[in-house]
Design a protein around this motif. Structure first.
Motif, short mmCIF file in Angstrom:
data_model
loop_
_atom_site.label_atom_id
_atom_site.label_comp_id
_atom_site.label_asym_id
_atom_site.label_seq_id
_atom_site.Cartn_x
_atom_site.Cartn_y
_atom_site.Cartn_z
N TRP A 598 13.49 45.25 37.89
CA TRP A 598 14.69 45.51 37.08
C TRP A 598 15.73 46.22 37.93
O TRP A 598 15.40 47.01 38.82
N TRP A 600 20.15 47.80 37.86
CA TRP A 600 21.34 48.10 37.08
C TRP A 600 22.32 48.90 37.93
O TRP A 600 21.98 49.43 38.98
N ASP A 610 20.53 39.49 40.57
CA ASP A 610 20.43 38.62 39.39
C ASP A 610 21.22 37.32 39.54
O ASP A 610 21.42 36.60 38.56
N PRO A 619 19.18 48.48 32.36
CA PRO A 619 18.24 47.72 33.18
C PRO A 619 18.14 46.27 32.76
O PRO A 619 18.01 45.97 31.56
N ARG A 620 18.20 45.36 33.73
CA ARG A 620 18.03 43.94 33.47
C ARG A 620 16.99 43.38 34.43
O ARG A 620 16.98 43.71 35.61
N GLN A 621 16.13 42.51 33.89
CA GLN A 621 15.05 41.95 34.70
C GLN A 621 15.60 40.98 35.75
O GLN A 621 16.51 40.19 35.47
#
Length: 803
Positions: A598, A600, A610, A619-621
């Motif tokens: 994750w 951010w 990403d 948070p982004r996977q």
């Protein structure tokens, strides 16, 4: 806590139907909260809880990563870990013990504990040893069995005569294998019969009842037992035909029978006859098959089964797909294992650092740093500090503010790695923009370099320090992390401390006041790791929770908004459980307990990975992978390790810091050139550094101040050469054994100059030495051997199969 062995030559012996007639040496040992291992070169290493001195380091400071025990020249044969003490046999047949001694378990005639290895007696014929909760059993070369320590349940086998402070012989029989755990002892005689004594409340003795016994009792009538391992309240054993048997308590499925029923007599586990080694822990069991596969079952709340879940297993379940496992040890809530290439892997609970990998709980096997030249590295703005396995600390690169610690009048830059405070043993290091911090193995904290914001913690502002200076008198420091101008550190009691620049609340003390000495942050005592960015900080607690504070202009805190409202106290980020986190200049990277990645914060250069350049305030996977293990963050790029040891990088690449061979930036994780198995990684604004499983240190990227320890910039990983104990791949990759497999004689090709060859058998015993390229093999048993080749400034271990 258990006797076990799984060497390739044992496989061959088992397949040939031959009986192994002598006790085999235990090379890995997992105690309740600490771990001990004998490496291929015979050195002894320990890590984890050290409350009672059970690591043997000379103090009581816990060690989150492996630390060498005793003189480097000492070679060890067998080791075992009790609840809070350790016992081991050296190659010369002497027996040593250290740690707690309240029940006389150290066998030295006293109840006085020791924090360093101490000889048990003057006997030189010990061959193997096994530690229970507070008692010890050991074998001598003549097959006699000796016990000492706690006898509350008759576990010494001396008919309930009470605790013994010195080794006492048990009967007159000849024994070949023995295992102790908790309050019971299980052993095999030379005739292949199995015997047990001690506590039996759960039927763990296998005698068909729940009566505790004070003398050895026969377990059935079989005469084909080959090895045995005692768990907390269950027992597992192998017969010579390769079948596996278990008995005792089964509330967690630790017997592997497919049910939760306890058994008072040995029960066959499935129909397989290819088992070669087994180890019993508290409530779980680990075993190896002849094909090199690893299997686990039983209790799994802490991930000790290594199956990437926390679900109990009632039947043997294969761990991964590897077919090169050779040794195992099951601890209380963790497991350690070794592969044929000598690498160590462990998993499960890491609450006390017993995994030795510096991160949280592991649900799958994670590679452990081996004793090579290097074990850790930290990158400042333009300088480098690295730790060697022998505890030496070396620095190089920019020295404009004294950040290399070379003393007054030192050079403005240093191309060659230079030792700091020769003879001193260090355990952790961190580099900021222009300052350096390090913790010695005695737990003291030292700082040097630039100090305009009080980042050195010495009570002054603006006074640089060109040499390491001790901070206060506290000796319980464990780890450190340096931001650009602020510093963070953890103590052994789990408290978090900070000092230095605080304009955006990056210290987390609830103010923007600049303290020039270490200041405790809050009252929590459960902090386990911390990372300092440019103007923000992130940290993990024991429960896996993630906390952030400081500047948030780019959403790097992960609170859901990007604003100028910085946070001056730690703020929890979500409710997920995390295992690794790293703060970059204005972004953050982290790994959850499920192995997902994750990111951010700022994404101007694609550092979030990403596939875009859009910033995110939460948070982004990154992708769908579930095998990420550890991360590091530079100014505008990120790097991460997967569980298979592969290294990946993404983000800005203007200086080649991604190591891909180009200067093209990457918007998603991209493998670093050259492959390899990596264990540790660090990043700064324009560089990346990493340590491989073989202990070699590699750097790449910008080189304006000589931070690559060579004259030129590099777009791919370059090994650090020309330093003591270093292994230079260009020197050693050409070394090879011809023929291999071999019989009669083997030759090491590619050697030149002065060198020494040492050949070790599967039990770690030195069997041959040579100073010529030829090694005579006549008289050696068929099997796997390890040849250590040492030349000037280079060393390498080569595997040899003798036919």
């Amino acid at each position: 806590m258990s006797i076990f062995t799984s060497k390739l030559w044992v496989f061959l012996v088992c397949l040939s139907g031959l009986l192994l007639s002598r006790a085999q040496a235990q090379r890995l040992a997992a105690g309740q909260l600490h771990t001990v291992a004998i490496y291929a070169d015979g050195t002894l290493w320990a890590w984890g809880d050290n409350t009672f001195g059970q690591l043997g380091t000379g103090g009581a400071t816990y060690q989150p990563t492996p630390v060498a025990i005793g003189p480097a020249a000492t070679t060890w044969r067998s080791v075992s870990a009790g609840q809070d003490f350790t016992v081991a046999v050296r190659q010369d047949g002497t027996l040593w013990a250290w740690g707690a001694n309240g029940q006389g378990q150290l066998g030295d005639g006293t109840i006085q504990g020791h924090v360093t290895p101490m000889p048990v007696d003057n006997v030189t014929t010990w061959v193997s040893v096994s530690a229970g909760w507070h008692h010890v059993v050991a074998l001598r070369q003549d097959g006699t069995l000796w016990t000492w320590g706690d006898d509350g349940y008759g576990q010494l086998g001396t008919n309930g005569t009470g605790n013994r402070l010195r080794p006492t012989q048990v009967g007159s029989a000849t024994w070949t294998s023995v295992s102790a755990n908790y309050h019971q002892t299980i052993a095999i005689r030379q005739d292949g019969t199995l015997w047990a004594w001690g506590e039996n409340g759960a039927g763990q003795l296998g005698t068909g009842d729940i009566i505790s016994y004070k003398t050895p009792q026969p377990v059935g009538t079989a005469t084909s037992w080959a090895s045995v391992s005692a768990g907390n309240n269950h027992t597992v054993a192998l017969r010579r035909d390769g079948s596996l048997w278990a008995w005792g308590t089964n509330g967690q499925g630790q017997l592997g029978t497919g049910d939760l029923l306890s058994y008072k007599t040995p029960q066959p586990i499935g129909t397989a006859t290819t088992w070669t080694s087994v180890s019993a822990g508290n409530g779980h069991t680990v075993a190896l098959r002849q094909d090199g596969t690893l299997w686990t079952w039983g209790y799994n709340y802490y991930g000790q089964l290594g199956t990437n879940s926390t679900t109990n297993q009632l039947l043997p379940t294969q761990v991964g797909t590897a077919t090169t496992w050779q040794a195992i040890a099951a601890g209380w809530y963790h497991t350690i294992a070794q592969r044929l290439d000598g690498t160590l892997w462990d998993w499960g609970s890491n609450a006390n650092g017993q995994l030795g990998i510096g991160t949280g709980m592991q649900l799958v096997p994670a590679a452990l740093a081996m004793p090579g030249p290097w074990r850790a590295v930290s990158l400042g703005a333009s300088h480098v500090a690295a730790l060697r396995q022998d505890g030496a600390l070396l620095t190089w690169g920019d020295n404009s503010a004294g950040q290399l610690g070379l003393g007054a009048g030192g050079p403005g830059a240093q191309l060659n790695p230079t030792t700091i405070s020769a003879g001193t043993a260090w355990q952790a290091v961190a580099t900021g923009q222009l300052h350096t911090m390090a913790v010695r193995q005695d737990g003291s904290l030292w700082t040097w370099g630039y100090n305009n914001q009080g980042q050195l913690g010495n009570g002054n502002l603006g006074s640089n320090q060109p040499t390491p200076t001790k901070i206060g008198t506290v000796t319980t420091w464990v780890s450190v992390s340096a931001g650009w101008y602020h510093s963070l550190a953890l103590r052994q009691d789990g408290t978090l401390w900070a000092w230095g620049r605080n304009s955006l609340g990056q210290l987390g003390n609830g103010t923007t006041v600049v303290p020039s000495e270490p200041t405790q942050i809050g009252t929590a005592t459960t902090w386990v790791s911390v990372s300092a960015g440019n103007n923000h900080s992130v940290a993990l607690r024991q429960d896996g929770s993630l906390w952030a504070w400081g500047g948030n202009a780019n959403g790097q805190l992960g609170t859901g908004i990007s604003d100028t409202l910085y946070r001056t106290t730690p703020t929890q980020i979500g409710r997920a459980a995390w295992t690794s986190v790293a703060a970059g200049a204005t972004h953050t990277v982290a790994v959850r307990q499920d192995g997902t990645l994750w990111t951010w914060g700022d994404n101007t250069s694609g550092q979030l990975g990403d596939g875009t350049t859009l910033a995110h305030a939460t948070p982004r996977q990154v992708g769908s992978g579930t095998t990420w293990r550890a991360v590091a963050a530079g100014n505008s790029h990120s790097v991460a390790l997967r569980q298979d040891g592969s290294l990946w990088a993404w983000g800005s690449n203007a200086n080649g810091q991604l190591g891909t061979g180009t200067t093209t930036s990457q918007l998603s994780p991209t493998p670093v050139s050259g492959g390899g198995t990596w264990l540790f990684v660090a990043a700064n604004s324009t560089n990346t550094a990493a340590v491989r499983a073989d202990g070699t240190l590699w750097l790449w990227g910008y080189n304006g101040s000589g931070q690559l320890a060579q004259p030129n910039t590099s777009l791919v990983p370059q090994a650090i050469a020309g330093t003591p104990l270093g292994t230079t791949p260009s020197q050693t990759l050409a070394w090879q054994l011809v023929p291999n497999p071999a019989h009669g004689q083997v030759q090491v090709q590619g050697l030149s100059g002065a060198f020494t060859l040492r050949l070790f058998d599967g039990q770690g015993r030195l069997v041959r030495t040579a100073t010529t390229p030829q090694v005579e093999l006549a008289g050696l048993a068929p099997g796997l051997y390890l040849l250590h080749a040492t030349a000037t400034r280079a060393t390498r271990a080569l595997r040899l199969v003798v036919e």
